[in-house]
Design an enzyme around this catalytic site. Structure first.
Site, PDB file in Angstrom:
ATOM      1  N   ASN A 149       0.837  -1.191   0.000  1.00 60.48           N
ATOM      2  CA  ASN A 149       0.000   0.000   0.000  1.00 60.48           C
ATOM      3  C   ASN A 149       0.880   1.253   0.000  1.00 60.48           C
ATOM      4  O   ASN A 149       2.045   1.185   0.386  1.00 60.48           O
ATOM      5  CB  ASN A 149      -0.909  -0.008   1.235  1.00 60.48           C
ATOM      6  CG  ASN A 149      -2.059  -0.981   1.073  1.00 60.48           C
ATOM      7  OD1 ASN A 149      -2.680  -1.050   0.025  1.00 60.48           O
ATOM      8  ND2 ASN A 149      -2.333  -1.761   2.115  1.00 60.48           N
ATOM      9  N   CYS A 170      -4.726  -7.377  -3.745  1.00 56.75           N
ATOM     10  CA  CYS A 170      -5.251  -7.148  -2.401  1.00 56.75           C
ATOM     11  C   CYS A 170      -6.220  -8.280  -2.076  1.00 56.75           C
ATOM     12  O   CYS A 170      -6.636  -9.024  -2.973  1.00 56.75           O
ATOM     13  CB  CYS A 170      -5.953  -5.788  -2.353  1.00 56.75           C
ATOM     14  SG  CYS A 170      -6.547  -5.283  -0.721  1.00 56.75           S
ATOM     15  N   HIS A 171      -6.588  -8.434  -0.802  1.00 58.07           N
ATOM     16  CA  HIS A 171      -7.502  -9.510  -0.418  1.00 58.07           C
ATOM     17  C   HIS A 171      -8.831  -8.990   0.124  1.00 58.07           C
ATOM     18  O   HIS A 171      -9.625  -9.753   0.664  1.00 58.07           O
ATOM     19  CB  HIS A 171      -6.850 -10.434   0.621  1.00 58.07           C
ATOM     20  CG  HIS A 171      -6.141  -9.696   1.718  1.00 58.07           C
ATOM     21  ND1 HIS A 171      -4.819  -9.903   2.014  1.00 58.07           N
ATOM     22  CD2 HIS A 171      -6.554  -8.720   2.565  1.00 58.07           C
ATOM     23  CE1 HIS A 171      -4.457  -9.102   3.002  1.00 58.07           C
ATOM     24  NE2 HIS A 171      -5.497  -8.384   3.361  1.00 58.07           N
ATOM     25  N   TYR A 258     -12.055   6.735   4.457  1.00 56.52           N
ATOM     26  CA  TYR A 258     -12.069   7.138   3.053  1.00 56.52           C
ATOM     27  C   TYR A 258     -13.233   8.067   2.743  1.00 56.52           C
ATOM     28  O   TYR A 258     -13.328   8.586   1.632  1.00 56.52           O
ATOM     29  CB  TYR A 258     -12.189   5.904   2.144  1.00 56.52           C
ATOM     30  CG  TYR A 258     -11.129   4.863   2.370  1.00 56.52           C
ATOM     31  CD1 TYR A 258      -9.828   5.219   2.724  1.00 56.52           C
ATOM     32  CD2 TYR A 258     -11.422   3.512   2.236  1.00 56.52           C
ATOM     33  CE1 TYR A 258      -8.862   4.258   2.940  1.00 56.52           C
ATOM     34  CE2 TYR A 258     -10.456   2.544   2.447  1.00 56.52           C
ATOM     35  CZ  TYR A 258      -9.183   2.924   2.793  1.00 56.52           C
ATOM     36  OH  TYR A 258      -8.223   1.975   3.008  1.00 56.52           O
TER      37      TYR A 258
END
Length: 488
Positions: A149, A170-171, A258
């Site tokens: 990241n 990504c997971h 976010y």
């Protein structure tokens, strides 16, 4: 098959071990070479000993090498995997601490927001160094798999400026799908078919089918509301589901930072988060978790080494994308996953240059994205806010432009909900000065930033955040693990 995989930042010991064992679950891959590289000889020594023990215990011909010479590790590599954290926990602590002085409370701070943007400034010059080495010494056409990241910024820089064949992994999608399958009462996550699309950490389950039956908004809301655990841990995520009509892949804590709505005031933060685990919204939660994990590993290393003597169990292969991508590329066994790539029209209502995360298929011809996706308008609007910040952040990192960096931070949704322009300008100066050793592209801007800080009148405060916990000692962690074992 015989080829070479280089892992940069291999001192991320637990994750490197997972990638290693996943890849060796593919029968055709037993003869490959893993070249580990890291700036820490200490960490390299620990992970190499663990991987050597796995190879020995499973009687494999797999070769494992370790070196702090990155170019040597990359020589002839067909695949390069990056899981680096530039600046380590020292820089990460500033990503959380300094914004708190200006009222910005982050749970993770590694994707956007003030911490994620500065993390990108540290990473991007290093990513471009990786790409230069890949172009010069790796196998022709080598593929770069980025796990580090901030995912979108790193991948954007590697593709646009590094000129290397790159995919970001990504997971989050897999974990979100597992939750949905559970609340809907599925016996296995494989019963759930879905289309999930957006940008990294802001992907959206825009289509859901359970054993072929479409799942609508109302059924999903009811299922999450009735779940005894998720109804408490994912309050913010469920609220977004109710308002947007679709479920977000990202955890309660990540999603909260976010958006401009849920972490703007301390009383709002405590209303929407859950303190049962760091990932549900705790202030600086991932920093605390990462610090505890590092301390635990250092102390309990002999146990980790002993555990490496167990046989590899292919049935326990993880859902991390890397091993499945390599298997598809090398054996032509098709794999469907969600990948971070340049948009180029895949998602119709996001910009062409953005790094998106969306469904794709992998075979010997490469990664082929499913095109023609249109996000719900609210999801696209939310993604656009972050994309604009990511674009400015990448351009600032490439140019070493502190004014553009400040504008990127100013346009971050949460920062803009909390801080004034004057506060943002001072905060960025403070962060650049504090992290100067990892920001070579800003060396020319540091003296002026120091001068401005010496004359600044913007007030700050020493604030731990709305929901901060202290790092637990090894003794506390041992007691907690013992209690969980006894209860289970």
């Amino acid at each position: 098959m015989s080829f070479k995989i280089a892992i940069i930042g291999a001192g991320s010991v637990g994750f490197t071990k997972k990638l290693f064992t996943d890849i060796l679950c593919v029968p055709e891959f037993k003869d490959i070479e893993f070249a580990l590289t890291d700036i820490s000889e200490h960490n390299l020594g620990m992970i190499k000993a663990i991987l050597d023990r796995i190879v020995e215990a499973n009687n494999l011909p797999t070769k494992v090498t370790a070196t702090t010479d990155r170019r040597k590790a990359l020589e002839g590599a067909r695949y390069i995997i990056s899981c680096v954290r530039v600046g380590g926990l020292e820089a990460y602590a500033d990503d959380i601490r300094i914004p708190l002085k200006y009222g910005i409370d982050q749970c993770v701070g590694d994707t956007i927001c003030a911490g994620g943007i500065l993390y990108g400034q540290r990473n991007i010059p290093v990513i471009l160094d990786f790409c230069k080495d890949i172009r010069e010494v790796a196998d022709t056409g080598a593929k770069f798999l980025n796990y580090a990241n901030p995912m979108a910024m790193n991948t954007w820089a590697a593709i646009e400026y590094g000129k290397v064949d790159t995919v970001g992994l990504c997971h989050g999608v897999q974990h979100g799908a597992e939750q949905i399958a559970e609340v809907l009462g599925a016996k296995s996550p494989k019963e759930l078919d879905y289309v999930c699309s957006g940008i990294n950490h802001q992907t959206w389950f825009i289509e859901l089918r359970l054993n072929g039956r479409p799942i609508g908004k109302d059924e999903l809301i009811a299922a999450f509301g009735a779940h005894p655990v998720y109804s408490k841990q994912e309050k913010l995520r469920i609220d977004v589901l109710k308002r947007f009509g679709v479920y977000s892949t990202e955890s309660n804590g990540h999603l909260s930072e976010y958006l401009p709505w849920y972490r703007k005031r301390p009383d709002e933060i405590t209303r929407w988060i859950d303190m049962s685990d760091w990932i549900h919204g705790e202030t600086g939660g991932y920093l605390r978790y990462s610090t505890e994990t590092r301390n635990w590993f250092e102390t309990e290393y002999p146990q980790f080494l002993e555990a490496a003597s167990k046989p590899i169990e292919p049935a326990k292969r993880s859902n991390e994308h890397a091993s499945h991508i390599l298997e598809a590329l090398e054996t032509n066994r098709v794999y469907r996953g969600h990948f971070n790539v340049k948009n180029n029209g895949v998602i119709a209502n996001l910009p062409q240059d953005a790094i998106i995360e969306s469904p794709g298929f992998v075979d010997r011809f490469g990664i082929n994205m499913a095109a023609g996706i249109t996000l719900p308008e609210a999801c696209a609007a939310t993604c656009m806010a972050s994309i604009n910040v990511q674009r400015m952040s990448v351009h600032a990192a490439i140019a070493g432009d502190i004014d553009l960096l400040k504008l990127a931070v100013l346009h971050d949704p949460l920062v803009g909900a909390v801080s004034t322009p004057e506060e943002v300008w001072q905060m960025v100066d403070e962060m650049v000065v504090a992290q100067a050793q990892w920001l070579p592209q800003y060396a020319h801007a540091v003296p002026a930033a120091k001068e401005r800080l010496s004359k600044s009148r913007v007030k700050t405060r020493e604030w731990a955040g709305a929901a901060r916990r202290s790092v637990r000692s090894i003794e506390e962690l041992r007691a907690e693990k013992a209690a969980l074992k006894q209860a289970g």
